[in-house]
Design an enzyme around this catalytic site. Structure first.
Site, short mmCIF file in Angstrom:
data_model
loop_
_atom_site.label_atom_id
_atom_site.label_comp_id
_atom_site.label_asym_id
_atom_site.label_seq_id
_atom_site.Cartn_x
_atom_site.Cartn_y
_atom_site.Cartn_z
N VAL A 215 0.99 -16.31 -10.37
CA VAL A 215 0.99 -14.85 -10.50
C VAL A 215 2.43 -14.32 -10.50
O VAL A 215 2.81 -13.50 -11.35
CB VAL A 215 0.17 -14.20 -9.36
N ASP A 234 11.51 -18.52 -3.90
CA ASP A 234 10.42 -19.49 -3.72
C ASP A 234 11.05 -20.86 -3.58
O ASP A 234 11.48 -21.46 -4.57
CB ASP A 234 9.47 -19.45 -4.92
N VAL A 293 -0.02 -7.69 -3.91
CA VAL A 293 -1.34 -8.09 -4.43
C VAL A 293 -1.65 -9.52 -3.97
O VAL A 293 -2.50 -10.19 -4.53
CB VAL A 293 -1.44 -8.04 -5.98
N ALA A 294 -0.93 -9.99 -2.94
CA ALA A 294 -1.14 -11.38 -2.48
C ALA A 294 -2.18 -11.41 -1.35
O ALA A 294 -3.39 -11.51 -1.60
CB ALA A 294 0.18 -11.99 -2.05
N ARG A 295 -1.72 -11.26 -0.13
CA ARG A 295 -2.61 -11.22 1.02
C ARG A 295 -2.05 -10.23 2.03
O ARG A 295 -0.84 -10.23 2.31
CB ARG A 295 -2.72 -12.61 1.68
N ASP A 319 -2.88 -3.85 -2.52
CA ASP A 319 -4.23 -4.20 -2.99
C ASP A 319 -4.98 -5.00 -1.93
O ASP A 319 -6.18 -5.18 -2.01
CB ASP A 319 -4.10 -5.05 -4.27
N GLU A 324 -10.22 -6.65 5.75
CA GLU A 324 -10.83 -6.06 4.55
C GLU A 324 -12.32 -5.87 4.77
O GLU A 324 -12.99 -6.84 5.13
CB GLU A 324 -10.55 -6.94 3.33
N HIS A 343 -8.65 -4.43 -3.09
CA HIS A 343 -8.59 -5.84 -3.51
C HIS A 343 -9.17 -6.01 -4.93
O HIS A 343 -10.19 -6.69 -5.12
CB HIS A 343 -9.33 -6.73 -2.51
N LEU A 344 -8.48 -5.39 -5.87
CA LEU A 344 -8.97 -5.40 -7.26
C LEU A 344 -8.17 -6.34 -8.15
O LEU A 344 -8.37 -6.34 -9.37
CB LEU A 344 -8.88 -3.98 -7.85
N GLY A 345 -7.27 -7.14 -7.54
CA GLY A 345 -6.39 -7.98 -8.36
C GLY A 345 -7.13 -8.80 -9.41
O GLY A 345 -6.67 -8.93 -10.54
N ALA A 346 -8.27 -9.35 -9.03
CA ALA A 346 -8.99 -10.24 -9.96
C ALA A 346 -10.10 -9.49 -10.70
O ALA A 346 -10.89 -10.11 -11.41
CB ALA A 346 -9.57 -11.41 -9.19
N1 NAI Z 1 -5.27 -9.52 -5.11
C1 NAI Z 1 -5.99 -10.40 -5.74
O1 NAI Z 1 -7.13 -10.14 -6.12
C2 NAI Z 1 -5.44 -11.75 -6.00
C3 NAI Z 1 -4.57 -12.31 -5.11
N2 NAI Z 1 -4.05 -13.54 -5.33
C4 NAI Z 1 -3.13 -14.06 -4.34
O2 NAI Z 1 -1.84 -14.13 -4.91
C5 NAI Z 1 -1.10 -15.16 -4.28
C6 NAI Z 1 -0.42 -16.03 -5.31
O3 NAI Z 1 -1.38 -16.66 -6.13
P1 NAI Z 1 -0.90 -17.76 -7.20
O4 NAI Z 1 0.34 -17.29 -7.86
O5 NAI Z 1 -2.06 -18.11 -8.03
O6 NAI Z 1 -0.57 -18.94 -6.22
P2 NAI Z 1 0.48 -20.11 -6.47
O7 NAI Z 1 0.14 -21.17 -5.52
O8 NAI Z 1 0.55 -20.44 -7.92
O9 NAI Z 1 1.87 -19.45 -6.06
C7 NAI Z 1 2.25 -19.23 -4.74
C8 NAI Z 1 3.73 -19.52 -4.66
O10 NAI Z 1 4.18 -19.16 -3.37
C9 NAI Z 1 5.17 -20.09 -3.00
N3 NAI Z 1 5.35 -20.14 -1.58
C10 NAI Z 1 4.56 -20.72 -0.64
N4 NAI Z 1 5.08 -20.54 0.57
C11 NAI Z 1 6.23 -19.85 0.41
C12 NAI Z 1 7.22 -19.37 1.30
N5 NAI Z 1 7.11 -19.57 2.61
N6 NAI Z 1 8.26 -18.68 0.80
C13 NAI Z 1 8.36 -18.48 -0.54
N7 NAI Z 1 7.46 -18.92 -1.43
C14 NAI Z 1 6.40 -19.59 -0.96
C15 NAI Z 1 4.68 -21.40 -3.55
O11 NAI Z 1 5.73 -22.31 -3.72
C16 NAI Z 1 4.07 -20.98 -4.87
O12 NAI Z 1 4.98 -21.15 -5.94
C17 NAI Z 1 -2.11 -15.89 -3.38
O13 NAI Z 1 -2.01 -15.40 -2.08
C18 NAI Z 1 -3.43 -15.49 -3.95
O14 NAI Z 1 -4.44 -15.59 -3.02
C19 NAI Z 1 -4.33 -14.25 -6.47
C20 NAI Z 1 -5.20 -13.75 -7.38
C21 NAI Z 1 -5.87 -12.47 -7.22
O1 HPV Z 2 -8.10 -15.22 -6.20
C1 HPV Z 2 -7.77 -14.66 -5.15
O2 HPV Z 2 -7.04 -15.17 -4.29
C2 HPV Z 2 -8.20 -13.29 -4.89
O3 HPV Z 2 -7.72 -12.67 -3.99
C3 HPV Z 2 -9.28 -12.76 -5.69
O4 HPV Z 2 -10.35 -13.12 -4.93
P1 HPV Z 2 -11.62 -12.28 -4.56
O5 HPV Z 2 -11.52 -10.96 -5.24
O6 HPV Z 2 -11.66 -12.23 -3.09
O7 HPV Z 2 -12.64 -13.17 -5.11
#
Ligand code: NAI
Ligand code: HPV
Length: 607
Positions: A215, A234, A293-295, A319, A324, A343-346
């Site tokens: 992301v 990162d 939009v992470a956690r 988000d 939640e 929490h609408l990211g996805a």
């Molecule tokens: N709001 C939503 O609906 C959504 C939220 N997310 C969240 O977004 C976040 C990222 O997702 P992705 O990019 O798919 O994951 P990813 O695993 O591809 O990327 C996460 C990155 O964070 C880095 N990282 C881990 N620990 C770290 C630290 N201490 N300091 C710096 N960097 C660090 C990792 O090296 C990795 O490159 C996750 O928390 C995921 O759950 C993802 C999709 C939808």
């Molecule tokens: O993929 C993620 O990590 C998300 O946060 C999206 O998930 P959800 O909307 O909780 O299914």
């Protein structure tokens, strides 16, 4: 012959060259108990024999169709896929108690972030739950350690919502900068406040992307398109990915201290929990704007509130939240300078369909015993490696079973050495799967624990088993991955003293012969017996008539001998007779053999 120590119960991967980029469709384990993820015990011999006479596979006999429980809303496309293969139970909004009550009837569980899959869930599953599928990326709602301990595979769907999350991040960034949400609310309240909603431009502003994974890198790419100056932090991300997008990787301190905007894309882990707190906010540039939009948990929300009040943070767009949904009167949610979405990211049609299909496919693969690329808690072994090693899997497990049965009570097993004789290069032999099966063989006969590829190393560690593996280089063709496997248990006594090798360990060795697993060495004695049914090991004086005497006792009992061999040190001295039998001899027959003159020791081993 040279020996090189390679691993000792170490979950780190030894990737073979052949593992890279090979297709994932060679073999399937269906419900076979030899599946790397099978959590059920192998059926009893009687059951296997009955089943093998039928056209049905043993597996299908054990469990005709798996049951998949889906506890959060899942796209139709995913449900349809699942239904082709499994019984699907969609029960949304279950309480923890209801989930625990159902789970022992389920082989797989599919959840979004809405269901907490806690240790209690795994404990309640009674060993039946084989896979948890997380629709989406973040697995912080699944107790992965508990899953691993229970031999349950966790898979996620990490790619299908990447773009949706990145687009949502950009939507929050731009709408925050131009106060779109506040202006919309004001107009809907009947006002026309043109001067109130003065925004800031993005062009030329510095954006720090924290977490440069899927992301984060997509957000960076889009932000560059908006004319922003993008940096990222990162420590684990590949530099060439950043270079390709034109992003500079910087330290955490530089990232937070010098930027106008910060966008968070980190997983929630113990290391990132409340990473943004009073201390980090105090080091930020005054007037910084933050998107998350992470956690929610990566921000200390009370500290963010203080930073907003003090003006360190000018605006935030969130988000995700620690809790939640957040409490009704949450001050952060209600703050005038905070833009929120639930929490609408996805939440795009495309992403929802994509993650539903991605997770359904991953769960089905896992239920079939195939390795899925998105497994979170299993070693990454390609199907090619699994397929190639599968003939040795049976040897590995059976050697473990034999070795443990040879131990006579006492101090318990602590130290196990495994030798793999191979003509392959050391880095071209991944022993994860075989080690797991040896652990299975060592542990299951003496406990109620189910062992598979997921939990083997954990189980070994928990039981204080110290495993060391050595690959012994052999001359010859590297065509066969393995020539022999030897399992040694050190520092124990044996109920069959001849099983102790010259170097003092219980030692059993096996190899494939005509595609069938054979026991080829016990202690220092060369033997040759097919590893099926039960085994009788008998040490006797090497003289004529001994084989006949034992054979006739078994014959009178109608016990069928399937294989036998005699290994001896020298003629007329001592010999070890190994007899494979289809049926288990009666106690009386065993007593008669034991009491034969010239039989020095004798043991029955079950495979
Ligand atoms: N709001 C939503 O609906 C959504 C939220 N997310 C969240 O977004 C976040 C990222 O997702 P992705 O990019 O798919 O994951 P990813 O695993 O591809 O990327 C996460 C990155 O964070 C880095 N990282 C881990 N620990 C770290 C630290 N201490 N300091 C710096 N960097 C660090 C990792 O090296 C990795 O490159 C996750 O928390 C995921 O759950 C993802 C999709 C939808
Ligand atoms: O993929 C993620 O990590 C998300 O946060 C999206 O998930 P959800 O909307 O909780 O299914």
């Amino acid at each position: 012959m040279t020996a090189a120590a390679v691993t000792s119960c170490n979950p780190v991967l030894v990737q073979s060259r052949k593992q890279q980029g090979l297709p994932h469709s060679v073999v399937s384990w269906r419900f076979s108990p030899s599946s790397p993820f099978a959590t059920t015990r192998a059926p009893s011999r009687a059951t296997s024999r009955r089943a093998s006479r039928r056209p049905l596979r043993v597996a299908a006999f054990v469990n005709p169709k798996p049951t998949v429980l889906v506890t959060d809303n899942l796209g139709e496309a995913g449900i349809d896929l699942l239904k082709r293969y499994a019984n699907v139970d969609c029960s949304y909004d279950l309480s923890l108690e209801e989930l625990c009550a159902k789970i022992s009837l389920c082989d797989a569980l599919i959840v979004t972030g809405g269901t907490k899959v806690t240790r209690e869930v795994f404990e309640s599953s009674g060993g039946r739950l084989r896979v948890v599928g997380r629709v989406g990326v973040g697995i912080d709602n699944v107790d992965v350690a508990a899953a691993t301990e229970h031999g349950c595979l966790v898979v996620n769907a990490p790619t299908a919502d990447t773009v949706a999350a990145a687009e949502h991040g950009i939507a929050l960034l731009t709408s925050m900068a131009r106060k779109i949400a506040q202006a919309d609310a004001s107009m809907k309240a009947g006002k026309w406040q043109r001067s109130t909603f003065l925004g800031v431009s993005l062009l030329g502003k510095r954006l720090a992307v924290m977490g440069f994974g899927r992301v984060g890198s997509e957000v960076a790419r889009r932000a560059k398109g908006l004319g922003m100056n993008v940096i990222a932090h990162d420590p684990f991300a590949p530099l060439d990915r950043a270079r390709a997008i034109g992003v500079d990787m910087v330290s955490f301190d530089e990232a937070i201290a010098t930027t106008d905007f910060i966008s968070l894309h980190l997983p929630l882990t113990p290391a990132t929990s409340k990473m943004f707190n009073d201390v980090t906010f105090s080091r930020m540039k005054r007037g910084v704007r933050i998107v998350n939009v992470a956690r929610g948990g990566v921000i200390d929300e009370e500290a963010l509130l203080r930073a907003l009040e003090s003006g360190i943070v000018a605006q935030a767009a969130l988000d995700v939240f620690t809790e939640e949904p957040p409490p009704e009167e949450d001050k952060l949610v209600r703050h005038r300078n905070v833009t929120v979405t639930p929490h609408l990211g996805a939440s795009t049609m495309e992403a929802q369909e994509g993650v539903a299909i991605e997770i359904a496919e991953a769960v089905i693969e896992a239920l079939k015993g195939e390795l899925t690329a998105t497994a979170v808690n299993a070693p990454m072994l390609s199907m090619e490696v699994i397929s190639e090693l599968s003939p040795y899997v049976e040897i590995a497990e059976k050697l473990g079973r034999l070795a443990v049965q040879l131990v006579s009570g006492g101090t318990g097993i602590r130290s196990v050495r495994i030798y793999y004789g191979s003509a392959r290069e050391h880095d071209d032999l991944d022993t994860h799967y075989l080690r797991a099966m040896i652990i299975k063989g060592l542990v299951e006969p003496t406990s109620s624990v189910f062992v598979n590829l997921v939990n083997a190393d954990f189980v070994a560690k928990q039981r204080g088993l110290r495993l060391t593996e050595e690959k012994v280089s052999l001359d010859g063709s590297p065509e066969n991955p393995i020539e022999y496997i030897q399992v040694q248990i050190a520092n124990v006594e044996s109920k069959f003293a001849s099983a102790i090798s010259d170097s003092g360990e219980i030692s059993v060795e096996g190899r494939l012969k005509d595609g069938k697993p054979h026991l080829t060495k016990v202690g220092s004695f060369r033997v040759d017996v097919s590893l099926e049914g039960s085994l009788l090991l008998c040490r006797q004086v090497d003289k004529p008539g001994m084989i006949g005497k034992v054979g006739s006792i078994l014959g009178k009992e109608n016990v069928n001998i399937n294989y036998m061999s005699v290994g001896r040190i020298a003629p007329w001295k001592l010999a070890v007779m190994t007899i494979g039998v289809d049926e288990e001899p009666s106690r009386e027959a065993l007593r008669k053999i034991r009491e034969l003159q010239d039989v020095e020791e004798f043991v029955l081993l079950k495979l």
